[in-house]
Design a protein around this motif. Structure first.
Motif, PDB file in Angstrom:
ATOM      1  N   ILE A  62       5.245  41.976 -21.565  1.00 53.21           N
ATOM      2  CA  ILE A  62       5.883  42.840 -20.556  1.00 53.21           C
ATOM      3  C   ILE A  62       6.944  42.036 -19.805  1.00 53.21           C
ATOM      4  N   ILE A  63       8.179  42.553 -19.843  1.00 51.26           N
ATOM      5  CA  ILE A  63       9.279  41.861 -19.163  1.00 51.26           C
ATOM      6  C   ILE A  63       9.547  42.558 -17.838  1.00 51.26           C
ATOM      7  N   GLY A  64       9.773  41.759 -16.807  1.00 53.48           N
ATOM      8  CA  GLY A  64      10.134  42.355 -15.513  1.00 53.48           C
ATOM      9  C   GLY A  64       9.379  41.698 -14.392  1.00 53.48           C
TER      10      GLY A  64
ATOM     11  N   GLY B 143       3.928  58.242 -15.825  1.00 52.81           N
ATOM     12  CA  GLY B 143       5.249  57.603 -15.831  1.00 52.81           C
ATOM     13  C   GLY B 143       6.160  58.349 -16.773  1.00 52.81           C
ATOM     14  N   GLU B 144       7.461  58.246 -16.487  1.00 53.36           N
ATOM     15  CA  GLU B 144       8.444  58.961 -17.294  1.00 53.36           C
ATOM     16  C   GLU B 144       8.421  58.478 -18.748  1.00 53.36           C
ATOM     17  N   SER B 145       8.984  59.294 -19.601  1.00 57.25           N
ATOM     18  CA  SER B 145       9.047  58.942 -21.006  1.00 57.25           C
ATOM     19  C   SER B 145       9.801  57.620 -21.195  1.00 57.25           C
ATOM     20  N   GLY B 146       9.231  56.750 -22.013  1.00 56.28           N
ATOM     21  CA  GLY B 146       9.897  55.483 -22.323  1.00 56.28           C
ATOM     22  C   GLY B 146       9.739  54.404 -21.277  1.00 56.28           C
ATOM     23  N   SER B 147       8.877  54.630 -20.284  1.00 62.52           N
ATOM     24  CA  SER B 147       8.771  53.647 -19.188  1.00 62.52           C
ATOM     25  C   SER B 147       7.803  52.512 -19.537  1.00 62.52           C
ATOM     26  N   GLY B 148       7.060  52.639 -20.635  1.00 60.86           N
ATOM     27  CA  GLY B 148       6.204  51.525 -21.063  1.00 60.86           C
ATOM     28  C   GLY B 148       4.729  51.727 -20.765  1.00 60.86           C
ATOM     29  N   LYS B 149       4.244  52.962 -20.911  1.00 62.22           N
ATOM     30  CA  LYS B 149       2.846  53.250 -20.566  1.00 62.22           C
ATOM     31  C   LYS B 149       1.862  52.636 -21.564  1.00 62.22           C
ATOM     32  N   GLU B 150       2.332  52.527 -22.811  1.00 59.53           N
ATOM     33  CA  GLU B 150       1.403  52.107 -23.861  1.00 59.53           C
ATOM     34  C   GLU B 150       0.801  50.715 -23.619  1.00 59.53           C
ATOM     35  N   SER B 151       1.636  49.778 -23.162  1.00 59.59           N
ATOM     36  CA  SER B 151       1.119  48.415 -22.926  1.00 59.59           C
ATOM     37  C   SER B 151      -0.032  48.434 -21.924  1.00 59.59           C
ATOM     38  N   PHE B 152       0.024  49.373 -20.992  1.00 60.30           N
ATOM     39  CA  PHE B 152      -1.028  49.395 -19.962  1.00 60.30           C
ATOM     40  C   PHE B 152      -2.391  49.757 -20.554  1.00 60.30           C
TER      41      PHE B 152
ATOM     42  N   LEU C 118      -5.773  58.325 -24.986  1.00 62.91           N
ATOM     43  CA  LEU C 118      -5.285  59.682 -25.248  1.00 62.91           C
ATOM     44  C   LEU C 118      -3.888  59.832 -24.656  1.00 62.91           C
ATOM     45  N   ASP C 119      -2.895  59.651 -25.510  1.00 60.09           N
ATOM     46  CA  ASP C 119      -1.506  59.719 -25.055  1.00 60.09           C
ATOM     47  C   ASP C 119      -1.079  61.186 -25.020  1.00 60.09           C
ATOM     48  N   GLU C 120      -0.126  61.476 -24.146  1.00 58.42           N
ATOM     49  CA  GLU C 120       0.363  62.851 -23.967  1.00 58.42           C
ATOM     50  C   GLU C 120      -0.793  63.828 -23.769  1.00 58.42           C
TER      51      GLU C 120
ATOM     52  N   LEU D 282      17.230  41.834 -16.918  1.00 54.29           N
ATOM     53  CA  LEU D 282      16.280  40.961 -17.628  1.00 54.29           C
ATOM     54  C   LEU D 282      15.951  41.541 -19.000  1.00 54.29           C
ATOM     55  N   LEU D 283      15.615  42.828 -19.004  1.00 54.47           N
ATOM     56  CA  LEU D 283      15.267  43.496 -20.265  1.00 54.47           C
ATOM     57  C   LEU D 283      16.457  43.513 -21.213  1.00 54.47           C
ATOM     58  N   PHE D 284      17.637  43.750 -20.635  1.00 56.22           N
ATOM     59  CA  PHE D 284      18.848  43.771 -21.456  1.00 56.22           C
ATOM     60  C   PHE D 284      18.984  42.443 -22.209  1.00 56.22           C
TER      61      PHE D 284
ATOM     62  N   LYS E 123      16.712  40.216 -22.835  1.00 55.48           N
ATOM     63  CA  LYS E 123      15.612  40.023 -23.794  1.00 55.48           C
ATOM     64  C   LYS E 123      15.920  40.781 -25.099  1.00 55.48           C
ATOM     65  N   PHE E 124      16.303  42.054 -24.959  1.00 50.27           N
ATOM     66  CA  PHE E 124      16.590  42.847 -26.152  1.00 50.27           C
ATOM     67  C   PHE E 124      17.807  42.285 -26.887  1.00 50.27           C
ATOM     68  N   ALA E 125      18.823  41.832 -26.119  1.00 50.08           N
ATOM     69  CA  ALA E 125      20.034  41.280 -26.744  1.00 50.08           C
ATOM     70  C   ALA E 125      19.650  40.087 -27.620  1.00 50.08           C
TER      71      ALA E 125
ATOM     72  N   ASN F   2      14.637  55.597 -19.858  1.00 53.20           N
ATOM     73  CA  ASN F   2      13.980  54.344 -19.481  1.00 53.20           C
ATOM     74  C   ASN F   2      14.136  53.220 -20.501  1.00 53.20           C
ATOM     75  N   ILE F   3      13.056  52.425 -20.694  1.00 52.49           N
ATOM     76  CA  ILE F   3      13.179  51.211 -21.518  1.00 52.49           C
ATOM     77  C   ILE F   3      13.520  51.548 -22.964  1.00 52.49           C
ATOM     78  N   ARG F   4      12.972  52.658 -23.446  1.00 52.51           N
ATOM     79  CA  ARG F   4      13.277  53.056 -24.828  1.00 52.51           C
ATOM     80  C   ARG F   4      14.782  53.257 -24.989  1.00 52.51           C
ATOM     81  N   GLN F   5      15.393  53.928 -24.000  1.00 54.19           N
ATOM     82  CA  GLN F   5      16.833  54.185 -24.057  1.00 54.19           C
ATOM     83  C   GLN F   5      17.622  52.875 -23.968  1.00 54.19           C
ATOM     84  N   LEU F   6      17.204  52.000 -23.050  1.00 55.60           N
ATOM     85  CA  LEU F   6      17.897  50.717 -22.896  1.00 55.60           C
ATOM     86  C   LEU F   6      17.858  49.930 -24.211  1.00 55.60           C
ATOM     87  N   LYS F   7      16.678  49.919 -24.811  1.00 55.39           N
ATOM     88  CA  LYS F   7      16.505  49.171 -26.060  1.00 55.39           C
ATOM     89  C   LYS F   7      17.457  49.719 -27.143  1.00 55.39           C
ATOM     90  N   ASN F   8      17.528  51.036 -27.258  1.00 55.20           N
ATOM     91  CA  ASN F   8      18.412  51.637 -28.263  1.00 55.20           C
ATOM     92  C   ASN F   8      19.871  51.298 -28.002  1.00 55.20           C
TER      93      ASN F   8
HETATM   94  N1  LIG Z   1       8.045  45.800 -19.822  1.00 49.50           N
HETATM   95  C1  LIG Z   1       8.467  45.891 -21.081  1.00 49.50           C
HETATM   96  N2  LIG Z   1       9.014  44.834 -21.684  1.00 49.50           N
HETATM   97  C2  LIG Z   1       9.517  44.942 -22.933  1.00 49.50           C
HETATM   98  N3  LIG Z   1       9.506  46.065 -23.670  1.00 49.50           N
HETATM   99  C3  LIG Z   1       8.937  47.138 -23.134  1.00 49.50           C
HETATM  100  C4  LIG Z   1       8.360  47.101 -21.827  1.00 49.50           C
HETATM  101  N4  LIG Z   1       7.855  48.311 -21.546  1.00 49.50           N
HETATM  102  C5  LIG Z   1       8.117  49.076 -22.639  1.00 49.50           C
HETATM  103  N5  LIG Z   1       8.743  48.376 -23.594  1.00 49.50           N
HETATM  104  C6  LIG Z   1       9.227  48.933 -24.855  1.00 49.50           C
HETATM  105  O1  LIG Z   1       9.839  50.173 -24.531  1.00 49.50           O
HETATM  106  C7  LIG Z   1       9.552  51.171 -25.490  1.00 49.50           C
HETATM  107  C8  LIG Z   1       8.927  52.393 -24.804  1.00 49.50           C
HETATM  108  O2  LIG Z   1       7.653  52.068 -24.297  1.00 49.50           O
HETATM  109  P1  LIG Z   1       6.385  53.062 -24.495  1.00 49.50           P
HETATM  110  O3  LIG Z   1       6.318  53.573 -25.882  1.00 49.50           O
HETATM  111  O4  LIG Z   1       5.202  52.351 -23.952  1.00 49.50           O
HETATM  112  O5  LIG Z   1       6.824  54.232 -23.520  1.00 49.50           O
HETATM  113  P2  LIG Z   1       5.946  55.420 -22.970  1.00 49.50           P
HETATM  114  O6  LIG Z   1       5.890  55.263 -21.501  1.00 49.50           O
HETATM  115  O7  LIG Z   1       4.654  55.464 -23.710  1.00 49.50           O
HETATM  116  O8  LIG Z   1       6.844  56.686 -23.300  1.00 49.50           O
HETATM  117  P3  LIG Z   1       6.423  58.182 -23.815  1.00 49.50           P
HETATM  118  O9  LIG Z   1       5.897  58.902 -22.617  1.00 49.50           O
HETATM  119  O10 LIG Z   1       7.716  58.753 -24.282  1.00 49.50           O
HETATM  120  O11 LIG Z   1       5.402  57.993 -24.894  1.00 49.50           O
HETATM  121  C9  LIG Z   1       8.642  50.496 -26.502  1.00 49.50           C
HETATM  122  O12 LIG Z   1       9.466  50.089 -27.572  1.00 49.50           O
HETATM  123  C10 LIG Z   1       8.095  49.289 -25.790  1.00 49.50           C
HETATM  124  O13 LIG Z   1       7.831  48.230 -26.679  1.00 49.50           O
END
Ligand SMILES: Nc1ncnc2c1ncn2[C@@H]1O[C@H](COP(=O)(O)OP(=O)(O)OP(=O)(O)O)[C@@H](O)[C@H]1O
Ligand SMILES: [Mg+2]
Length: 426
Positions: free
Chosen positions: A15-17, A43-52, A113-115, A195-197, A199-201, A231-237
């Motif tokens: 997790i970056i940040g 959290g909004e779509s793409g904000s990184g919920k899965e890692s949690f 249980l996502d979504e 920071l994320l920018f 890292k992804f770069a 969110n992060i998904r968009q930044l990464k793309n």
């Molecule tokens: N803090 C972070 N540092 C680096 N990469 C991250 C971080 N948080 C999320 N990502 C990356 O951002 C992308 C989106 O994260 P994730 O799939 O967890 O979003 P989400 O909150 O589950 O969105 P959705 O609601 O659309 O499912 C993934 O590719 C993930 O690896």
């Protein structure tokens, strides 16, 4: 929880940040992980919920048990009960064999249980039962079975609104929401975006064997102002696209802009709320910004009217048109102030348009009242604008270039306004 522990968790889970809102969310996850509590990650779509969800499983006594992530939105309504709770042989067409469901297989582990907002109501009832007492019944069976599964759920929709619409069970909502973890949107994470920018770069540079892209200072400001709805998904793309498509690796503001889809609201600077702070660090509140937008729109509108009015009043034949549409030349006021009377805008040469038809006396009184209010209103708007300019200058150590950027106006406009408000000496 010590700062050191949070940092090591981030490192372990990639997790970056470092923003306060992100650190707070991680801290809650770490604290709740060793318990048996159900957790709802919002959290909004793409904000990184899965890692949690992974943090919660890995830092719990169940870490040697199974972890299964299920996207409730991706399983068809007709099969989700059977996927989660299993079915007996012959319980429906195509059920040639009995099958264990995820809740049985994951006994002793964690189910993510996502979504969860997409889960059908019937399945919600089964889930509530398993959460309450660990009981479930396979599809087509009458035998009650027991399992010991911890549930972590996630959603990017407002579940309370879904409850109000009758799409989500209220009792299940409160049962799931024992411990809420809110993953902050990227626009509320301040410097984390950069920071994320970086890292992804560096990741994409490695993957595509190119030099890493980097942002010029003006482009960094642009990045920080963007609202990132995805969110992060968009930044990464975006970083991936730029890494692949741009040969010049030093990215300037205009190049970056081409990759940031512009919505109207994106023009506003993002607001960075520090945890617990009533307002953002600069002291410029969301209301201030809206005030500014309205103020500018109103000014533009009145200027435009003045131009059209001047044009039309020069031609005799247009005078009729002008009279027929005179309401269009009312000054723009907030909707609640709109009176059914006519007031032409004052012309620059002091000439005021007079109307042939005479308004009743009571209307004339109103006209006076309203013009007074309008003047007060406009004075307070100007006051507000001046206040915001001062705040922005203070925030940026009187550097006009950055203050203008923060205010969302050009440097030239800022100079003009400084002159207008006698602030040129700053
Ligand atoms: N803090 C972070 N540092 C680096 N990469 C991250 C971080 N948080 C999320 N990502 C990356 O951002 C992308 C989106 O994260 P994730 O799939 O967890 O979003 P989400 O909150 O589950 O969105 P959705 O609601 O659309 O499912 C993934 O590719 C993930 O690896
Ligand atoms: Mg997800």
């Amino acid at each position: 929880m010590r700062e050191f522990d949070i940092q090591s968790v981030k490192q372990r889970f990639g997790i970056i940040g470092n923003s306060p809102l992100l650190n707070h969310a991680i801290q809650v996850a770490v604290q709740v992980a060793p318990t048996e509590m159900t957790v709802l990650i919002t959290g909004e779509s793409g904000s990184g919920k899965e890692s949690f969800s992974k943090i919660i499983h890995q830092l719990s006594p169940r870490k040697h048990g199974q972890f299964i992530a299920i996207n409730c939105g991706a399983i068809p309504e007709g099969t989700i009960d059977s996927e989660l709770f299993g079915h007996e042989k012959g319980s429906f067409t195509g059920a040639q064999e009995a099958r264990k469901g995820y809740f049985e297989v994951t006994n002793g582990g964690t189910i993510f249980l996502d979504e969860i907002g997409e889960m059908p109501l019937g399945t919600q009832a089964r889930l509530l039962r398993v959460l309450e007492n660990g009981e479930f019944i396979k599809v087509g069976s009458s035998k009650v079975q027991k399992t010991d599964v911890r549930v972590v759920a996630a959603t990017n929709v407002n579940l309370l609104q879904a409850v109000e619409r009758g799409q989500f069970r209220e009792d299940l909502y409160y049962r799931l929401n024992t411990v809420p973890i809110n993953v902050p949107p990227l626009r509320e994470r301040g410097e984390d975006v950069h920071l994320l920018f970086r890292k992804f770069a560096s990741d994409f540079a490695e993957r595509y064997h190119v030099k890493p892209i980097m942002l010029q200072p003006e482009a960094v400001q642009e990045l920080l102002r963007y609202r990132f709805p995805g969110n992060i998904r968009q930044l990464k793309n975006i970083v991936e696209q730029i890494s692949v498509l741009e040969h010049e690796k030093e990215i300037d503001r205009d190049t970056l802009r081409r990759y940031l889809p512009q919505e109207q609201m994106n023009q506003l600077p993002a607001l960075f709320h520090a945890a617990g702070a009533p307002d953002n660090a600069s002291g410029i509140s969301e209301r201030d910004l809206l005030y500014k937008v309205l103020f500018d729109m109103r000014k533009d509108m009145n200027d435009l009217k003045q131009v059209v009015f001047d044009l039309l009043s020069h031609q005799q034949e247009d005078a009729e048109l002008l009279k027929a549409n005179r309401h269009l030349f009312d000054e723009v006021r907030p909707a609640y102030e709109q009176p059914p009377v006519y007031r032409a805008p004052e012309r620059r040469d002091g000439y005021v348009l007079t109307v042939d038809e005479h308004e009743p006396d009571e209307y004339e009184e109103k006209v006076e009242d309203i013009s007074h209010e309008t003047e007060e209103e406009s004075l307070s708007l100007e006051h507000k604008e001046k206040e915001m300019i001062l705040k922005a200058l203070k925030k940026h150590g009187n550097k006009r270039k950055y203050a203008a950027k923060d205010l969302g106006i050009s440097e030239r406009t800022l100079y003009r306004k400084l002159k207008q408000y006698d602030l040129e000496d700053l």
